[in-house]
Design a protein around this motif. Structure first.
Motif, PDB file in Angstrom:
ATOM      1  N   CYS A   9      66.853  29.827  56.862  1.00  0.00           N
ATOM      2  CA  CYS A   9      67.609  30.037  55.639  1.00  0.00           C
ATOM      3  C   CYS A   9      66.650  29.613  54.530  1.00  0.00           C
ATOM      4  CB  CYS A   9      68.836  29.133  55.712  1.00  0.00           C
ATOM      5  SG  CYS A   9      69.858  29.091  54.255  1.00  0.00           S
ATOM      6  N   PHE A  10      66.443  30.442  53.513  1.00  0.00           N
ATOM      7  CA  PHE A  10      65.546  29.999  52.439  1.00  0.00           C
ATOM      8  C   PHE A  10      65.929  30.534  51.067  1.00  0.00           C
ATOM      9  CE2 PHE A  10      63.256  33.610  54.474  1.00  0.00           C
ATOM     10  CZ  PHE A  10      63.027  34.436  53.394  1.00  0.00           C
ATOM     11  N   ASN A  80      62.046  21.068  60.561  1.00  0.00           N
ATOM     12  CA  ASN A  80      62.741  20.838  59.285  1.00  0.00           C
ATOM     13  C   ASN A  80      62.148  19.662  58.524  1.00  0.00           C
ATOM     14  OD1 ASN A  80      64.595  22.929  59.048  1.00  0.00           O
ATOM     15  ND2 ASN A  80      66.073  21.923  60.382  1.00  0.00           N
ATOM     16  N   VAL A  87      63.468  25.616  52.304  1.00  0.00           N
ATOM     17  CA  VAL A  87      63.442  26.385  53.559  1.00  0.00           C
ATOM     18  C   VAL A  87      64.010  25.486  54.650  1.00  0.00           C
ATOM     19  CG1 VAL A  87      62.008  27.633  55.240  1.00  0.00           C
ATOM     20  CG2 VAL A  87      61.320  27.570  52.825  1.00  0.00           C
ATOM     21  N   ALA A  88      64.846  26.027  55.517  1.00  0.00           N
ATOM     22  CA  ALA A  88      65.378  25.236  56.633  1.00  0.00           C
ATOM     23  C   ALA A  88      65.511  26.102  57.873  1.00  0.00           C
ATOM     24  CB  ALA A  88      66.737  24.639  56.272  1.00  0.00           C
ATOM     25  N   VAL A  89      65.269  25.491  59.038  1.00  0.00           N
ATOM     26  CA  VAL A  89      65.550  26.153  60.316  1.00  0.00           C
ATOM     27  C   VAL A  89      66.962  25.752  60.707  1.00  0.00           C
ATOM     28  CG1 VAL A  89      64.910  26.371  62.741  1.00  0.00           C
ATOM     29  CG2 VAL A  89      63.127  26.031  61.007  1.00  0.00           C
ATOM     30  N   THR A  90      67.845  26.733  60.882  1.00  0.00           N
ATOM     31  CA  THR A  90      69.241  26.418  61.200  1.00  0.00           C
ATOM     32  C   THR A  90      69.537  26.537  62.691  1.00  0.00           C
ATOM     33  OG1 THR A  90      69.877  28.695  60.753  1.00  0.00           O
ATOM     34  CG2 THR A  90      70.069  27.141  58.927  1.00  0.00           C
TER      35      THR A  90
ATOM     36  N   VAL B 119      72.043  20.579  59.493  1.00  0.00           N
ATOM     37  CA  VAL B 119      70.828  21.007  58.793  1.00  0.00           C
ATOM     38  C   VAL B 119      71.118  21.147  57.298  1.00  0.00           C
ATOM     39  CG1 VAL B 119      69.115  22.854  58.584  1.00  0.00           C
ATOM     40  CG2 VAL B 119      69.952  22.185  60.847  1.00  0.00           C
ATOM     41  N   ARG B 120      70.180  20.747  56.447  1.00  0.00           N
ATOM     42  CA  ARG B 120      70.344  20.865  54.993  1.00  0.00           C
ATOM     43  C   ARG B 120      70.521  22.330  54.582  1.00  0.00           C
ATOM     44  NH1 ARG B 120      64.730  19.723  55.695  1.00  0.00           N
ATOM     45  NH2 ARG B 120      63.476  21.604  55.364  1.00  0.00           N
ATOM     46  N   SER B 121      71.082  22.544  53.404  1.00  0.00           N
ATOM     47  CA  SER B 121      71.176  23.893  52.854  1.00  0.00           C
ATOM     48  C   SER B 121      70.144  24.064  51.747  1.00  0.00           C
ATOM     49  CB  SER B 121      72.566  24.145  52.273  1.00  0.00           C
ATOM     50  OG  SER B 121      72.518  25.290  51.434  1.00  0.00           O
ATOM     51  N   PRO B 122      69.190  25.020  51.916  1.00  0.00           N
ATOM     52  CA  PRO B 122      68.194  25.257  50.864  1.00  0.00           C
ATOM     53  C   PRO B 122      68.837  25.612  49.524  1.00  0.00           C
ATOM     54  CG  PRO B 122      67.524  26.353  52.886  1.00  0.00           C
ATOM     55  CD  PRO B 122      68.921  25.850  53.118  1.00  0.00           C
ATOM     56  N   PHE B 123      70.034  26.202  49.571  1.00  0.00           N
ATOM     57  CA  PHE B 123      70.674  26.625  48.324  1.00  0.00           C
ATOM     58  C   PHE B 123      71.407  25.473  47.638  1.00  0.00           C
ATOM     59  CE2 PHE B 123      70.333  30.537  50.848  1.00  0.00           C
ATOM     60  CZ  PHE B 123      69.515  31.245  49.982  1.00  0.00           C
TER      61      PHE B 123
END
Lengths: 252, 252
Positions: A9-10, A80, A87-90, B119-123
């Motif tokens: 997710c970025f 992460n 940017v994150a790897v979900t 996991v964190r949210s990039p947004f």
């Protein structure tokens, strides 16, 4: 060799798209650097698609092969840790050896966000197109309906000299919805051509401006000329929203 | 003299709060600079409240007096032109001479956003607190219920040496809701003490961690000691959401 599938997710505002390039920062580069710190090797990353500079992804898929035995849950946390906050790897999972994030993909869904209000939104800068002229979402939705089906999308594609195969794509969803001041265009297809969603969006804005009637969309398909469609909408409103794979391809 | 009321919206990530200060960028400073370009004078700005560094506002009110006769609609457009993209004026109106953005205010509503996922949210970087331990929103809501009413909020206030009046405030709404991975604490009151919402939120997180039962909240009020409440939650999750005035004060 293990074949791993990462879901990312970025926020693309700071990046020149996915694909690595010499003179600009890309999502692939920061992911490669983070993976190097964890794996002490630089695997060849297969992204599910290119994205343009400034385009976002709520879901983006990357596959790569490695001999390292680090479990998926730990890899996710470690990567992460080394990725920047935008940017994150979900998710991380093992997939069959034949799986390829791009070639195995059977479809994608994109969302284009338009902030339709007289004054800009500080929270949506770089995250939506600001369009102040009031949009009639029912009219745009009528136009978007013509996108659905199997069509030759030559008119809705930027040709950059790369050799391309067929320009026929099958659009399975094309909808315009409003929630308050936010107008959203959602489009799903088995594949997308270069700049296709941005040109589909720009053409909807042509309809909004009265430069085109919804029922003229078929003429644009028939013309097979880029100049018949509307302009390429700016990148900041675009989100890769979903990437679809056959369940069978994900399991050994 | 005209007395004008501006309504703002800002992403506070880049600012050290509202109030102007010598060594850091504030929202008041950028607004003052933009107003100077439009009015060729530097009016004395009255903000509806101070905000901490990194705190956001979906609605923030500012009043000031000017002799310039520029119409409100034009002032709004012109000021927005000179403001950075993370601050916007959403409304401008003339108000009676006695109106003061802070002293005329009869209440405010704040929202605190928590991204509650592994996991964190990039947004949501800089826009929400990332809290990965699963939150039970029903339990937090039960605790928040104890905040409602007229209480002495001494325990929920950072005392910074400034002389303060009464510590009694009347909370009219205190609710915790979940929408997917986003947990939101909404609180409205006739006024707020320094850091009050962030300490109310930190105390809810204490409840989530089992360090405190919801029914122990009244003991914290009774103690009138900061050390009885939970920690001050970080600023990036906090939004000033609504500022309320008596209709009568807005009209001559």
């Amino acid at each position: 060799m293990r074949n791993l599938l990462l879901t990312l997710c970025f926020d693309g505002a700071a990046y020149h798209g996915w694909q690595i390039q010499p003179n600009a920062l890309t999502v692939q580069e920061v992911l490669q650097n983070a993976l190097y710190k964890v794996l002490q090797e630089t695997p060849s990353l297969k992204g599910c698609s290119r994205t343009d500079a400034g385009v976002h992804a709520r879901m983006f898929c990357v596959s790569f092969q490695t001999q390292r035995q680090i479990p998926c849950g730990r890899l996710l946390c470690a990567v992460n840790h080394f990725l920047p906050p935008d940017v994150a790897v979900t998710a991380c999972r093992e997939v069959p050896e034949a799986f390829h994030a791009r070639f195995s993909c059977k479809g994608k869904q994109y969302v284009y966000q338009i902030w339709n209000a007289p004054v800009r939104s500080p929270f949506l800068r770089n995250r939506a197109l600001h369009y102040w002229y009031p949009l009639d979402e029912a009219k745009l939705n009528a136009a978007a309906g013509y996108y659905v089906g199997a069509h030759d999308f030559t008119s809705f594609c930027t040709q950059d000299g790369r050799k391309m195969g067929s320009f026929v794509r099958t659009v399975t969803q094309a909808q315009v919805q409003r929630e308050g001041d936010l107008v959203t265009f959602t489009v799903a297809a088995d594949g997308f051509l270069y700049n296709m969603v941005r040109i589909l969006t720009g053409t909807l804005l042509y309809v909004a401006q009265g430069k085109l009637a919804p029922q003229e969309i078929p003429k644009i398909f028939a013309a097979r000329k880029r100049s018949f469609a509307g302009p390429t909408a700016p990148p900041q409103g675009l989100y890769l929203n979903r990437v679809d794979y056959e369940e069978a391809q994900l399991h050994a």
